[in-house]
Design a protein around this motif. Structure first.
Motif, short mmCIF file in Angstrom:
data_model
loop_
_atom_site.label_atom_id
_atom_site.label_comp_id
_atom_site.label_asym_id
_atom_site.label_seq_id
_atom_site.Cartn_x
_atom_site.Cartn_y
_atom_site.Cartn_z
N ASP A 177 0.82 -1.22 0.00
CA ASP A 177 0.00 0.00 0.00
C ASP A 177 0.86 1.27 0.00
N LEU A 178 1.88 1.27 0.84
CA LEU A 178 2.76 2.45 0.91
C LEU A 178 3.47 2.70 -0.41
N LEU A 179 3.90 1.63 -1.03
CA LEU A 179 4.57 1.75 -2.32
C LEU A 179 3.63 2.29 -3.39
N GLN A 180 2.45 1.66 -3.49
CA GLN A 180 1.54 1.97 -4.59
C GLN A 180 0.80 3.29 -4.41
N TYR A 181 0.39 3.61 -3.17
CA TYR A 181 -0.47 4.76 -2.97
C TYR A 181 0.23 6.00 -2.40
N GLU A 182 1.40 5.81 -1.84
CA GLU A 182 2.12 6.94 -1.25
C GLU A 182 3.39 7.28 -2.03
N ILE A 183 4.31 6.34 -2.05
CA ILE A 183 5.63 6.61 -2.65
C ILE A 183 5.53 6.82 -4.15
N GLN A 184 4.73 6.01 -4.82
CA GLN A 184 4.58 6.15 -6.27
C GLN A 184 4.12 7.56 -6.64
N ALA A 185 3.11 8.07 -5.93
CA ALA A 185 2.57 9.40 -6.23
C ALA A 185 3.61 10.49 -5.97
N ILE A 186 4.34 10.36 -4.86
CA ILE A 186 5.36 11.36 -4.52
C ILE A 186 6.47 11.36 -5.56
#
Length: 207
Positions: A177-186
């Motif tokens: 979730d952190l990879l797909q929804y947070e880090i990817q967007a940033i």
């Protein structure tokens, strides 16, 4: 021999036993003054090979070593260029990595995650380092976009704490979730900002 670095002059005797001390002295001054090495000029000649080896071979005849440091402009440009290349490549890898953690991550997945974690830390460090440079407004191509980039990267601070906890607890779903929804967007936003900031790549010591 004389060693000239950032208008500071240090002298050493031309002895083989001083080779290591000379290299250490240069590196110490670079570190203390937060300077980056550009190149060396020894007795008027541009030297791009390892200093230690060059000194070992020529210690008895060297008269002067000029340590040429990088300008703030060059440091900024090289750092932003490296950051852009890293982020642009990482953007392509984050989604497949997230999918791997939603399923059954292999050893390579954990290794790639650890590398990404280190990369995020490096990105955050580069932002802090550049943001503390004097007269940065006159150095970066677009100061407003730079500040937008800084704010974007600051968003990683909270995420990286969560990511570290998830890695320690091996919470695979949270990692995904952190990879797909947070880090990817940033990272995607950062890549867009950096496109307006980049023009180059750096060494921080002699060897």
């Amino acid at each position: 021999m004389k060693i000239i670095i950032n208008n500071d002059i240090v002298e050493f005797e031309n002895k083989k036993e001083n080779v290591e001390k000379i290299v250490e002295s240069i590196n110490q001054r670079l570190k203390e003054n937060e300077l980056d090495l550009s190149h060396l000029v020894i007795d008027g000649n541009y030297i791009d090979e390892e200093l230690y080896q060059y000194l070992t071979d020529n210690i008895l005849t060297i008269q002067e070593i000029v340590v040429v440091v990088k300008t703030p402009e060059l440091i900024v440009n090289e750092t932003l260029d490296s950051a852009y290349n890293y982020i642009a490549n990482a953007v392509l890898l984050i989604k497949p990595l997230a999918e791997a953690f939603y399923q059954h991550p292999k050893q390579d997945s954990w290794k790639n995650l650890a590398n990404l974690f280190e990369g995020i830390q490096w990105i955050m460090e580069t932002v802090n380092r550049i943001d503390n440079i004097e007269n940065l407004k006159n150095i970066v191509i677009n100061y407003q976009i730079w500040n937008e980039y800084v704010q974007t990267i600051k968003g990683l601070s909270a995420v990286i704490i969560e990511l570290e906890d998830a890695m320690v607890n091996q919470d695979q779903v949270l990692i995904g979730d952190l990879l797909q929804y947070e880090i990817q967007a940033i990272f995607e936003t950062s890549e867009e900002k950096l496109q307006f900031l980049i023009p180059t790549g750096g060494r921080h010591h002699v060897s």
